[in-house]
Design a protein around this motif. Structure first.
Motif, short mmCIF file in Angstrom:
data_model
loop_
_atom_site.label_atom_id
_atom_site.label_comp_id
_atom_site.label_asym_id
_atom_site.label_seq_id
_atom_site.Cartn_x
_atom_site.Cartn_y
_atom_site.Cartn_z
N THR B 95 0.84 -1.19 0.00
CA THR B 95 0.00 0.00 0.00
C THR B 95 0.87 1.24 0.00
O THR B 95 1.96 1.25 0.57
CB THR B 95 -0.87 0.07 1.27
OG1 THR B 95 0.00 0.07 2.40
CG2 THR B 95 -1.81 -1.10 1.35
N PRO B 98 -2.38 3.60 3.44
CA PRO B 98 -1.30 3.94 4.37
C PRO B 98 0.03 3.34 3.92
O PRO B 98 0.06 2.40 3.17
CB PRO B 98 -1.77 3.31 5.68
CG PRO B 98 -2.71 2.23 5.29
CD PRO B 98 -3.34 2.65 4.00
N GLU B 99 1.09 3.88 4.42
CA GLU B 99 2.41 3.44 3.96
C GLU B 99 2.87 2.13 4.58
O GLU B 99 2.49 1.80 5.69
CB GLU B 99 3.44 4.51 4.35
CG GLU B 99 3.60 5.56 3.28
CD GLU B 99 4.75 6.49 3.64
OE1 GLU B 99 4.55 7.71 3.52
OE2 GLU B 99 5.79 5.98 4.07
N ALA B 101 2.42 -0.97 4.30
CA ALA B 101 1.57 -2.10 4.70
C ALA B 101 1.37 -2.98 3.49
O ALA B 101 1.69 -2.60 2.37
CB ALA B 101 0.23 -1.59 5.22
N PHE B 139 -7.60 -4.25 9.91
CA PHE B 139 -6.59 -3.42 9.25
C PHE B 139 -7.08 -1.98 9.25
O PHE B 139 -6.33 -1.06 9.56
CB PHE B 139 -6.38 -3.93 7.81
CG PHE B 139 -5.37 -3.15 7.03
CD1 PHE B 139 -5.77 -2.10 6.20
CD2 PHE B 139 -4.03 -3.46 7.11
CE1 PHE B 139 -4.83 -1.39 5.46
CE2 PHE B 139 -3.09 -2.76 6.38
CZ PHE B 139 -3.49 -1.72 5.54
N ALA B 142 -6.87 -0.48 12.70
CA ALA B 142 -5.49 -0.21 13.11
C ALA B 142 -4.92 1.00 12.39
O ALA B 142 -4.02 1.67 12.90
CB ALA B 142 -4.63 -1.44 12.84
N ASN B 143 -5.44 1.26 11.20
CA ASN B 143 -4.91 2.38 10.43
C ASN B 143 -5.84 3.58 10.41
O ASN B 143 -5.63 4.53 9.65
CB ASN B 143 -4.63 1.93 8.99
CG ASN B 143 -3.39 1.07 8.91
OD1 ASN B 143 -2.28 1.54 9.13
ND2 ASN B 143 -3.58 -0.20 8.61
N LEU B 145 -8.93 3.85 9.38
CA LEU B 145 -9.71 4.04 8.16
C LEU B 145 -11.15 3.65 8.40
O LEU B 145 -11.44 2.77 9.20
CB LEU B 145 -9.15 3.18 7.03
CG LEU B 145 -7.73 3.49 6.59
CD1 LEU B 145 -7.21 2.38 5.70
CD2 LEU B 145 -7.68 4.83 5.86
N ILE B 151 -7.91 4.10 -0.09
CA ILE B 151 -6.55 3.58 0.08
C ILE B 151 -5.89 3.57 -1.28
O ILE B 151 -6.56 3.51 -2.32
CB ILE B 151 -6.54 2.16 0.67
CG1 ILE B 151 -7.41 1.21 -0.16
CG2 ILE B 151 -7.00 2.17 2.11
CD1 ILE B 151 -7.25 -0.23 0.24
N LYS B 185 -1.86 -3.66 11.63
CA LYS B 185 -1.47 -2.37 11.09
C LYS B 185 -0.74 -2.50 9.76
O LYS B 185 -0.82 -1.64 8.91
CB LYS B 185 -0.55 -1.66 12.10
CG LYS B 185 -0.48 -0.17 11.89
CD LYS B 185 -0.03 0.54 13.17
CE LYS B 185 -0.33 2.03 13.15
NZ LYS B 185 0.01 2.76 11.97
N ILE B 186 0.00 -3.59 9.60
CA ILE B 186 0.79 -3.69 8.39
C ILE B 186 0.39 -4.83 7.48
O ILE B 186 0.99 -5.06 6.43
CB ILE B 186 2.30 -3.84 8.70
CG1 ILE B 186 2.52 -5.12 9.53
CG2 ILE B 186 2.81 -2.64 9.44
CD1 ILE B 186 3.98 -5.51 9.58
#
Lengths: 233, 819
Positions: B95, B98-99, B101, B139, B142-143, B145, B151, B185-186
């Protein structure tokens, strides 16, 4: 025919090789409504005879007849019914339920009887009218003994068996108890059998049975029993 | 209603002995609590998962087809038992927003009919929507969203933006993790429409079988029709396999632990009831004398057991339903993405256990009073004769006996003359020690297994995962400054025995010829391990390929010939393996599949149309992650391509290595051994959760048992203590008498409980072993010591409590009535 008859009754305790004859070929008879005293030193077999008479134990041999029924041939249920309906027992060591009050102890006996007396009245008769709600641990030996007597009386039995009822009592209380027992015998026609080692009590009885070493030494009829107030020990 | 004085007596007696009856109640409660809690938990889990899989139509097979295959769908559809199938493109993407992930992306054409995601918020993804996606709810959370946000995914060089239409959970991703434990998160998953990727063909087919289809047959049929395909069934699909393991693990645990509790409870209930009844001997006699029937009396005494155990069982059931399942579910919820709890109906097992608990107590009571009730009331009313004096053994050894102090003599006599009481007390202490050891042993075993794996099997410090752009192992060795750098090549493969149909997807790891960092030693204990061949007749031993044994049982590999010695049949044969390469299999896998060293397997590599025959050279014990291993030289002989590492194992890296690795494009992630170890431990949290629970229960049980024993002992000896008081013994002296006696019992019981505790740990571990792990039962000396100390401390505590009661004995009352 006598109300109670013992015919060649023997009770033997065996431990290995040794046999102890607690009752050795006992023979006697007691009439209905009599006040009978069984005398003898300790170890004579008096309690054994009383236990056998009360259906609390079984004879090794012989016949016991009570009121026309042969209790030695009773099975378990018949013996239980006999104890329930026909017998009131006063124990030497009181044997009260520690967790029930005096009144409740008497009521415990009442609830399985067909024709009981009123527990409160009986307790008053034994002089414990104001101690009814006490637990045995809060009563003296003599008071406990009187509860035990009240319990037996409450059942209104045909046969009242007392094992050393005055053993732990002072002379005045003892006399009260004996008076009660002889009144019961006179008034209700209850057959009363008292065990004692105290010969001075003997005169109040209509019949005296002496025992020694498990044997009946003598059976005497007393046609002129002395009223309780007139004896002293 | 006539006042029932017998009932009054019952209530008063209960209140009077409330300590003991409370113990009986508590013990029934504990036993039922533990069992029903675990039972309800795994059944709830089972039902919830099963219905989730059913409703969301979890696939039976995930088929990866090589691109060359024409019309794989038609071929699969024609197989007997296949009800439905769905093609899709599955791919792991990074992704941009978010970065840093990754998402496992599923692009589905048409409707999603299989592996249907369940929407937790937002709306569905319509067919025509090529910009929308459904995102993993964890996910997203955790981010930060929500649906409506967007995304950005990196597909190759392109960046594509997708709008989140809804947040979902998926039946095929109950567990989703980058490596060992989920890191929402990732790492997550997402569903998009195939329309978003019109030029890329589908690479995966999800297959749903009908209810009565035979899984193995269908799988074999599909393999026949599509020889190059790689099929994962539910058993090898990681997420499904893991959650199923949880269910079966707890199912086993719910059988083992409660049995232990019950055994201990039964023991204590038995002693408590027997003694309550025997302490009521004269009262029983009196009831008989008054004319109460035997039946009434027995019922009266049975109620002493009935009511406490009924209360206990009911309480235990209520607690079991409401506490344990929720507690354990929460632990599980950390790792797995679970649907809402569906409560299973109360099982017959739980109800049986409740009833048995009550029934057992009643039976014990009945036995206890039956004998007394059969005696004549005259004998019951007689004070029980003191136990006949007998000389104890120790007395005969006069030199010792004469030297003992008076109190020591008294203690010895007491212990040995009341054998039953002593034995019961010993058993109580023994069971407590054993239970605590087992509970702690569970923790120890799990720890040990993880430490063995990450330390003895795996000997690296860093592991760097590489993607397709990787170079050769040699290149990296030149590049990286470290003690040792090795490459391993991991791939999913499927193996099958030559005789059976059951193919199984496993992990194939190709290691370098001179590998060190991934240990494939046969346990380093004896030079060989014995296995019994599958037909039970043969005894074979296996050795590392380059060592030979001197004795007559050996498998040697000489000139490509394998020699098996079969002493039982006296036969000897040689198998030529000239054209076959060798693999090494993990012991657990071999056990599960029923293969042994020397067997021949058919190996299918990903993308290959044909199977290759290989033979199992030897077995290695691997605690976690079962699979097969192959040397680089064997791989090269198979000629399926170069040995290109998918991960680098590095030992003793220099400081700059980490940064260096980060700078390499092909390095996808870097993990240290320590991190991996910690994460694995985290992943086994549910098991440690259970263990902690067991320790707590064992402690409560221990305390109740010891207290109960103590109280009963005390009550039987009240007159004794009262007499001592009358004689003028100081409180301190009486207390020391009690304590000394109990210490002897405690120490003996504790020492006797060590062996059973260790054995029990073994049983528990073996029964809760999941398919891909090997649990070796370990009870650390520290745990054993802890168990002993705890039991000892409790024992002392109870004694001091009881000794305190001596102070409260009123001499006059206690000595008053003749029993």
């Amino acid at each position: 025919m006598s109300y109670i008859t013992f015919e060649n009754v023997t009770k033997e305790y065996r431990s290995g090789e040794n046999a102890v004859l607690a009752a050795d070929n006992a023979n006697f008879a007691i009439e209905k409504g009599e006040l009978c005293v069984i005398l003898g030193p300790s170890g004579a077999g008096k309690t054994t005879v009383l236990n056998l008479l009360g259906g609390m134990d079984r004879a090794t041999s012989g016949r016991i007849q009570v009121g026309g029924r042969e209790i030695t041939s009773f099975n378990e249920e018949e013996l239980t019914a006999y104890r329930r309906e026909a017998v009131g027992f006063v124990f030497q060591f009181y044997n009260l339920m520690p967790n029930l009050t005096a009144l409740e102890n008497v009521e415990l006996a009442k609830q399985i009887c067909k024709n009981p007396l009123d527990p409160v009245e009986v307790l008053e008769q034994v002089g414990l009218g104001d101690r009814m709600d006490n637990f045995p641990s809060q009563l003296s030996g003599g008071e406990q003994q009187r509860v035990s007597i009240a319990r037996a009386l409450c059942k209104n039995p045909a046969l009242l068996l007392c094992d050393e009822p005055t053993g732990a009592l002072d002379s005045r209380t003892g006399m009260q108890v004996l008076k009660l027992l002889s009144d019961v015998s006179a008034k209700y026609g209850t057959t009363v059998v008292i065990i004692t080692h105290n010969t001075l009590i003997a005169p109040i009885a209509g019949r005296v049975i002496r025992m020694k070493n498990g044997r009946i030494e003598s059976v005497e009829k007393n046609n002129a029993p002395v009223p309780v107030e007139e004896i002293a020990w | 209603m006539v006042k029932n004085r017998l009932f009054t007596k019952f209530l008063r007696d209960m209140r009077h002995s409330k300590g003991q009856l409370l113990s009986v109640m508590l013990l029934s409660m504990l036993g039922v609590w533990v069992f029903s809690g675990l039972d309800i938990y795994w059944r709830n889990l089972d039902v919830s998962i099963e219905s989730y899989f059913d409703e969301q139509k979890l696939a039976d097979f995930w088929v990866i087809t090589p691109l060359a295959d024409k019309d794989p769908e038609e071929k699969i559809r024609s197989v007997d038992g296949v009800e439905d199938l769905m093609s899709r493109l599955s791919y792991e993407v990074s992704t941009a927003v978010p970065e840093d992930a990754k998402l496992v992306l599923h692009a589905v054409g048409d409707d999603i009919d299989i592996n249907i995601p369940r929407i937790t918020s937002g709306g569905p993804l319509w067919d025509s929507d090529s910009d929308g996606c459904l995102l993993d709810v964890r996910f997203a959370e955790a981010n930060g969203l929500a649906h409506g946000d967007s995304i950005v995914l990196k597909i190759g060089e392109e960046k594509r933006e997708f709008v989140i239409r809804g947040l979902v959970m998926s039946p095929e991703h109950v567990y989703i993790a980058p490596d060992v434990i989920p890191e929402p998160k990732i790492y997550g998953f997402a569903y998009v429409n195939k329309a978003a990727f019109p030029n890329i063909p589908s690479n995966e087919i999800c297959v749903l079988l009908s209810d009565d289809a035979d899984t193995e047959e269908a799988k074999a049929a599909i393999e026949d029709k599509l020889p190059g395909a790689f099929i994962q069934d539910r058993r090898s699909h990681k997420s499904t396999q893991l959650i199923s393991t949880e269910v079966s693990q707890f199912r086993s645990l719910s059988k083992v632990f409660p049995v232990m509790f019950f055994a201990v409870s039964a023991l204590i209930v038995m002693t408590a009831m027997t003694r309550i009844v025997s302490n009521q001997r004269t009262q029983l006699g009196l009831l008989k004398a008054l004319g109460y029937g035997k039946g009434t009396i027995v019922l009266h005494y049975m109620s002493f057991g009935f009511f406490p155990s009924l209360g206990g069982a009911a309480g235990g059931l209520a607690l079991g339903r409401n506490t344990l399942p929720a507690f354990l579910w929460n632990i599980l919820d950390d790792i797995y993405i679970l649907p809402d709890v569906k409560t299973a109906p109360l099982s017959a097992a739980t109800l049986t256990v409740c009833m048995s608990s009550v029934l057992l107590t009643c039976i014990i009571c009945w036995c206890a009073c039956r004998r007394s009730a059969a005696e004549t009331s005259a004998s019951l009313l007689r004070p029980k004769a003191p136990a006949s004096g007998s000389r104890i053994l120790l007395e005969r050894i006069s030199p010792i006996w004469e030297r003992l102090s008076f109190s020591a003599k008294m203690i010895q006599r007491n212990l040995l003359r009341n054998k039953i009481r002593t034995i019961m007390a010993l058993s109580g202490v023994l069971s407590c020690t054993a239970l605590i050891i087992t509970a702690l042993g569970l923790l120890d075993s799990v720890d040990h297994m993880v430490d063995t794996y990450y330390g003895e099997t795996l000997k690296f410090d860093l592991r760097a995962d590489l993607d397709e752009g990787a170079g050769s192992a040699g290149e990296y060795r030149r590049l990286i400054d470290a003690g040792k750098v090795e490459g391993i090549m991991e791939m999913a493969a499927s193996i099958r025995k030559t005789d059976g149909n059951g193919s199984r997807a496993v992990l194939l790891t190709v290691v370098e010829n001179d590998h060190e960092l991934l240990s494939l030693d046969t346990a380093g204990t004896s030079p060989g391990t014995e296995e019994t061949g599958k037909n039970g007749r043969n005894t074979r031993q296996s050795y590392p390929a380059d060592s030979y044994a001197d004795d007559k049982y050996r498998i040697g590999i000489q000139d490509n010939r394998v020699q098996h010695d079969m002493p039982d049949t006296g036969a000897e044969y040689e198998t030529e393996i000239r054209h076959r390469e060798s693999v090494i299999a993990s012991e657990k896998l071999a056990q599960v599949m029923g293969i042994s060293a020397g067997d021949i397997l058919k190996l299918k590599l990903p993308g290959a149309a044909e199977e290759v025959e290989v033979f199992v050279e030897r077995l290695v014990p691997v605690p976690i992650g079962q699979g097969i291993y192959m040397y680089e030289r064997s791989w090269n002989s198979l000629k399926k391509g170069e040995f290109t590492p998918t991960a680098l194992l590095i030992r003793n890296p220099c400081k700059e290595v980490y940064d260096l690795l980060e700078g390499l494009d092909e390095v996808t992630c870097i993990k240290s051994l320590q991190t991996l170890r910690d994460k694995t431990k985290e992943g086994l949290e549910s098991l440690t959760g259970v263990s902690v629970l067991m320790v707590a229960f064992a402690l409560v049980l221990a305390f109740v048992v010891l207290y109960n024993m103590g109280i009963l002992n005390f009550m039987e000896r009240v007159r004794e203590f009262a007499t001592l008081k009358v004689l003028g013994f100081r409180h301190r002296e009486i207390r020391s008498l009690i304590v000394k006696e109990n210490i002897i019992i405690a120490v003996t019981g504790i020492l006797a409980g060590i062996y059973p505790g260790v054995r029990l740990t073994d049983i528990v571990m073996k029964s809760s072993e999941p398919e891909d792990m090997v649990f070796s039962a370990v009870a650390e000396p520290t745990s054993i010591l802890a168990a002993c100390c705890i039991t000892f401390v409790f024992s002392l505590l109870v004694q001091y409590m009881l000794a305190g009661k001596v102070r409260s004995i009123v001499m006059t009352e206690a000595l008053k009535s003749v029993e």
